[in-house]
Design a protein around this motif. Structure first.
Motif, PDB file in Angstrom:
ATOM      1  N   HIS A  53    -123.496  56.198 108.791  1.00  0.00           N
ATOM      2  CA  HIS A  53    -122.353  55.998 109.446  1.00  0.00           C
ATOM      3  C   HIS A  53    -122.319  55.760 110.653  1.00  0.00           C
ATOM      4  O   HIS A  53    -122.890  55.234 111.809  1.00  0.00           O
ATOM      5  N   LYS A  54    -120.685  55.031 110.987  1.00  0.00           N
ATOM      6  CA  LYS A  54    -120.099  54.461 112.028  1.00  0.00           C
ATOM      7  C   LYS A  54    -119.280  55.618 113.148  1.00  0.00           C
ATOM      8  O   LYS A  54    -119.244  56.466 112.620  1.00  0.00           O
ATOM      9  N   PHE A  55    -119.554  55.181 114.448  1.00  0.00           N
ATOM     10  CA  PHE A  55    -118.938  56.038 115.221  1.00  0.00           C
ATOM     11  C   PHE A  55    -118.097  54.838 116.298  1.00  0.00           C
ATOM     12  O   PHE A  55    -118.826  54.304 116.618  1.00  0.00           O
ATOM     13  N   ALA A  56    -116.999  55.640 117.058  1.00  0.00           N
ATOM     14  CA  ALA A  56    -116.159  54.378 117.841  1.00  0.00           C
ATOM     15  C   ALA A  56    -116.374  54.454 118.924  1.00  0.00           C
ATOM     16  O   ALA A  56    -117.768  55.966 120.005  1.00  0.00           O
ATOM     17  N   LEU A  57    -116.875  53.946 119.810  1.00  0.00           N
ATOM     18  CA  LEU A  57    -117.281  53.383 121.189  1.00  0.00           C
ATOM     19  C   LEU A  57    -116.074  53.824 121.601  1.00  0.00           C
ATOM     20  O   LEU A  57    -116.751  54.041 123.528  1.00  0.00           O
ATOM     21  N   GLY A  58    -114.846  53.797 121.629  1.00  0.00           N
ATOM     22  CA  GLY A  58    -114.254  53.636 122.902  1.00  0.00           C
ATOM     23  C   GLY A  58    -112.635  55.227 122.355  1.00  0.00           C
ATOM     24  O   GLY A  58    -113.139  54.473 120.814  1.00  0.00           O
ATOM     25  N   PRO A  59    -111.721  55.321 122.535  1.00  0.00           N
ATOM     26  CA  PRO A  59    -110.080  55.411 121.686  1.00  0.00           C
ATOM     27  C   PRO A  59    -110.570  54.535 120.891  1.00  0.00           C
ATOM     28  O   PRO A  59    -109.725  52.927 120.967  1.00  0.00           O
ATOM     29  N   LEU A  60    -109.327  54.679 119.720  1.00  0.00           N
ATOM     30  CA  LEU A  60    -109.000  53.798 118.734  1.00  0.00           C
ATOM     31  C   LEU A  60    -107.466  54.169 118.686  1.00  0.00           C
ATOM     32  O   LEU A  60    -107.446  55.653 117.854  1.00  0.00           O
ATOM     33  N   ALA A  61    -106.358  53.671 118.944  1.00  0.00           N
ATOM     34  CA  ALA A  61    -104.991  53.962 118.654  1.00  0.00           C
ATOM     35  C   ALA A  61    -104.587  53.671 116.595  1.00  0.00           C
ATOM     36  O   ALA A  61    -105.352  52.712 116.077  1.00  0.00           O
ATOM     37  N   GLU A  62    -103.990  53.998 116.392  1.00  0.00           N
ATOM     38  CA  GLU A  62    -103.474  53.664 115.175  1.00  0.00           C
ATOM     39  C   GLU A  62    -102.430  52.457 115.055  1.00  0.00           C
ATOM     40  O   GLU A  62    -102.245  51.954 115.942  1.00  0.00           O
ATOM     41  N   GLY A  63    -103.279  52.014 113.896  1.00  0.00           N
ATOM     42  CA  GLY A  63    -103.209  50.526 113.496  1.00  0.00           C
ATOM     43  C   GLY A  63    -104.198  49.403 114.520  1.00  0.00           C
ATOM     44  O   GLY A  63    -104.059  48.400 114.334  1.00  0.00           O
ATOM     45  N   ASP A  64    -104.886  49.717 115.490  1.00  0.00           N
ATOM     46  CA  ASP A  64    -105.961  48.856 115.956  1.00  0.00           C
ATOM     47  C   ASP A  64    -106.894  48.591 115.130  1.00  0.00           C
ATOM     48  O   ASP A  64    -107.025  49.329 113.816  1.00  0.00           O
ATOM     49  N   SER A  65    -108.040  47.359 114.942  1.00  0.00           N
ATOM     50  CA  SER A  65    -108.846  47.033 113.917  1.00  0.00           C
ATOM     51  C   SER A  65    -110.120  47.729 114.544  1.00  0.00           C
ATOM     52  O   SER A  65    -111.134  47.925 115.773  1.00  0.00           O
ATOM     53  N   VAL A  66    -111.134  48.183 113.633  1.00  0.00           N
ATOM     54  CA  VAL A  66    -112.002  47.987 113.632  1.00  0.00           C
ATOM     55  C   VAL A  66    -113.333  47.276 113.185  1.00  0.00           C
ATOM     56  O   VAL A  66    -113.194  46.716 112.714  1.00  0.00           O
ATOM     57  N   ILE A  67    -114.358  47.354 114.227  1.00  0.00           N
ATOM     58  CA  ILE A  67    -114.990  45.490 114.193  1.00  0.00           C
ATOM     59  C   ILE A  67    -116.219  46.238 114.120  1.00  0.00           C
ATOM     60  O   ILE A  67    -116.747  47.006 114.906  1.00  0.00           O
ATOM     61  N   MET A  68    -116.648  45.097 113.193  1.00  0.00           N
ATOM     62  CA  MET A  68    -118.251  45.614 112.994  1.00  0.00           C
ATOM     63  C   MET A  68    -118.982  43.720 112.328  1.00  0.00           C
ATOM     64  O   MET A  68    -118.095  43.632 111.696  1.00  0.00           O
ATOM     65  N   TYR A  69    -120.809  43.933 112.763  1.00  0.00           N
ATOM     66  CA  TYR A  69    -120.637  42.666 113.104  1.00  0.00           C
ATOM     67  C   TYR A  69    -119.863  40.956 113.894  1.00  0.00           C
ATOM     68  O   TYR A  69    -119.567  39.824 113.273  1.00  0.00           O
ATOM     69  N   GLY A  70    -118.864  41.403 114.203  1.00  0.00           N
ATOM     70  CA  GLY A  70    -117.940  41.319 115.261  1.00  0.00           C
ATOM     71  C   GLY A  70    -117.081  40.735 114.458  1.00  0.00           C
ATOM     72  O   GLY A  70    -115.800  39.212 114.901  1.00  0.00           O
ATOM     73  N   VAL A  71    -116.788  40.905 112.950  1.00  0.00           N
ATOM     74  CA  VAL A  71    -115.836  40.799 112.315  1.00  0.00           C
ATOM     75  C   VAL A  71    -114.638  42.348 112.079  1.00  0.00           C
ATOM     76  O   VAL A  71    -115.369  43.368 112.433  1.00  0.00           O
ATOM     77  N   THR A  72    -113.064  41.774 111.984  1.00  0.00           N
ATOM     78  CA  THR A  72    -112.968  42.927 111.397  1.00  0.00           C
ATOM     79  C   THR A  72    -113.090  43.367 109.660  1.00  0.00           C
ATOM     80  O   THR A  72    -113.439  43.000 108.568  1.00  0.00           O
ATOM     81  N   VAL A  73    -113.188  44.883 110.141  1.00  0.00           N
ATOM     82  CA  VAL A  73    -113.415  45.615 109.275  1.00  0.00           C
ATOM     83  C   VAL A  73    -112.652  46.653 108.615  1.00  0.00           C
ATOM     84  O   VAL A  73    -112.804  47.758 107.003  1.00  0.00           O
ATOM     85  N   GLY A  74    -111.944  47.251 108.726  1.00  0.00           N
ATOM     86  CA  GLY A  74    -110.711  47.947 108.895  1.00  0.00           C
ATOM     87  C   GLY A  74    -109.716  48.296 109.746  1.00  0.00           C
ATOM     88  O   GLY A  74    -109.346  47.659 110.811  1.00  0.00           O
ATOM     89  N   ARG A  75    -108.807  49.217 109.539  1.00  0.00           N
ATOM     90  CA  ARG A  75    -108.140  49.873 110.287  1.00  0.00           C
ATOM     91  C   ARG A  75    -107.273  51.392 110.359  1.00  0.00           C
ATOM     92  O   ARG A  75    -107.473  51.669 109.674  1.00  0.00           O
TER      93      ARG A  75
END
Length: 546
Positions: A53-75
């Motif tokens: 599983h994955k975890f955030a490297l910094g705080p994310l606000a609602e609507g922010d992109s989740v980035i993995m493999y250098g591409v957007t993989v979620g919101r």
């Protein structure tokens, strides 16, 4: 109170896949409060994070992109704290446009000096193609003939003394009668056709009751199998009155074999004197076909004659980190050697289209990919579905919580080489290099299509385990983790787990896996799926399956 740091004995416990990522992957179970190092800073996990599983490297606000493999993989669907696990409760599927990493004309081919001049021992066909196997095919044009196909299957196995389920039948008798039964002392039979890998029998649920397009697609798929370089010839059973007529299949075969070099026997039950007469005639064509196929012997062929289809099924959170990029590295090496790869499963490319478009060798190919992908998405929408519904419960449990996340890892199977052609379902591969093939994400439907488009070898990655095989094309199963490779050793051919443990690099294992491909193509290695007679065949009833 002290907290553990997520690293031990030089082995990685977490991984950031790409420099632009804002998440890391847990490579083992991490307890709440663990300290994780990332770029010279330490991040404290606010809760436990399961491996894969994955975890955030910094705080994310609602609507922010989740980035993995250098591409957007979620919101983010709500605020996510630094060190918090990424879950279906705080993240949803998103494919917001990302800047592609690839650029047309900028592929750096890998060093393939170790394989320069390498060959495999294959079956050379009159049309110039080379097979990695040599089988006779028995095909029903309609589901009404499935019972006769099964009669032929059992009759041929008994006559040749090659029953793959002999041990299981013995086990069933022992369980029923409570004690081992005495076996008749029968010496092992000499193989009557040593240059033939066997007879393969297809069954399916199509051929009648559907649309004209369904019947045409079935005939084109069957033609791909009949004319496959691994197939010496075929026996076709038709009822007679079905929608998929013999003439339709003959025309589809003629498109692929205009010179009529492939021997094909068409038998119609409604024109036969009796069922026994039909079975007798079919058996005659099969045994005559085996004698004909046995005349062909393996001979050296360049690796450029290999066409490897790539597939994933039962994926886990490690698939996109180990097995998939490992297979992609093999495809890149094969392409550099003049061979071909075929990447399928269009629903599992959703979210990384911009990367593949950037890799297309010209605008025409890019436009075709966009058109086929768009048409498929429209088909899905008409039946109330969407590509974002693709991850299975097993995928989600293992950390693949959005389709874009699954797609970014799945696309790694195609390596980094240029896309030279885009094929619609049932179309044959004609260009050497990496091809994209429009198929559903369903494992067997997609694997069935890969063989139908000419793949003479298939690499199938899995993180949870699957026995999938194919009737005409050898399928090698690559495990994303060593636990799976050990637990399901009877179905797994290659272990990519050392990559996760930091004990081997992708480049190091790619050479070993390519060599196993060569050994398989030469008949020196027998894949687990072949040993288990796992011959799965499911045509795609288009527009229904995802």
């Amino acid at each position: 109170m002290t907290h553990p740091i997520a690293s031990d004995a030089g082995r990685l416990a977490t991984l950031r896949v790409h420099a632009a990522d804002n998440v890391r992957v847990a490579l083992k179970d991490l307890p709440e409060g663990s300290l994780v190092e990332d770029g010279g800073r330490r991040i404290r996990l606010v809760g436990p994070v399961r491996h894969k599983h994955k975890f955030a490297l910094g705080p994310l606000a609602e609507g922010d992109s989740v980035i993995m493999y250098g591409v957007t993989v979620g919101r983010a669907t709500r605020p996510i704290a630094e060190g918090e696990a990424i879950t279906t409760g705080n993240t949803e599927h998103s494919t917001a446009t990302s800047r592609p990493q690839a650029r047309r004309g900028h592929w750096q081919a890998p060093d393939v000096g170790a394989f320069a001049g390498a060959t495999f021992d294959g079956y050379h066909r009159p049309d110039g193609r080379v097979g990695t196997a040599n089988v006779w095919l028995v095909v029903p044009l309609v589901f009404c003939e499935n019972r006769n196909i099964e009669v032929l299957r059992q009759s041929v196995a008994d006559a040749l003394g090659e029953d793959p389920y002999r041990d299981y039948k013995r086990l069933a008798r022992e369980l029923l009668h409570g004690a081992p039964l005495a076996e008749e002392a029968t010496p092992p039979r000499e193989r009557l056709f040593p240059n033939v890998d066997g007879v393969r029998f297809l069954t399916h649920t199509l051929g009648c009751g559907g649309t004209d397009d369904d019947a045409l697609a079935l005939c084109r798929l069957l033609a791909g199998y009949i004319c496959h370089p691994n197939v010496a010839g075929a026996t076709v059973l038709s009822l007679g009155c079905q929608k998929a007529q013999i003439e339709m299949l003959e025309a589809a075969v003629a498109e692929r074999d205009p010179q009529g070099r492939r021997p094909v026997h068409y038998l119609e039950q409604q024109a036969s004197a009796s069922e026994e007469a039909l079975i007798r005639e079919a058996l005659t064509t099969i045994f005559d076909g085996l004698a004909l196929a046995n005349r062909v012997e393996r001979a050296p062929a360049p690796l450029a004659e290999l066409s490897i289809g790539v597939e994933c099924g039962g994926s886990d959170g490690f698939s996109g980190l180990s097995a998939n990029p490992l297979v992609g590295a093999v495809i890149d090496r094969l392409v550099a050697l003049g061979g071909s790869g075929i990447l399928s499963e269009f629903p599992e490319l959703c979210g990384v289209e911009h990367e593949l478009i950037a890799r297309c060798r010209d605008d025409r190919i890019a436009a075709r990919f966009e058109a086929l992908m768009g048409a498929y998405q429209q088909h899905a929408a008409r039946v109330g579905a969407d590509f974002s519904m693709n991850p299975s419960p097993g995928n989600i449990r293992d950390g693949l919580i959005t389709d874009a996340m699954k797609s970014a890892g799945a696309a790694k199977k195609g390596g980094d080489s240029p896309v030279v052609d885009v094929l619609d379902y049932t179309e044959p591969r004609v260009c050497r290099g990496l091809n994209l093939l429009c198929t559903p994400g369903n494992d067997v439907e997609s694997t069935t299509a890969l063989a139908g488009s000419g793949a003479n070898l298939i690499l199938f990655t899995t993180g949870l385990g699957t026995p999938t095989g194919n009737p005409v094309t050898p399928v090698l199963k690559i495990a994303s983790n060593s636990e799976l490779a050990a637990r399901m050793a009877d179905v797994i051919d290659f272990d990519a787990g050392p990559i996760i443990r930091g004990e081997a690099t992708i480049d190091e294992l790619a050479g070993h896996l390519l060599q196993q491909c060569i050994d398989t193509a030469s008949g020196r290695y027998r894949p687990r799926a072949v040993a288990l007679a796992q011959y799965d065949f499911i045509p795609w009833k288009r527009g229904v399956s995802l």
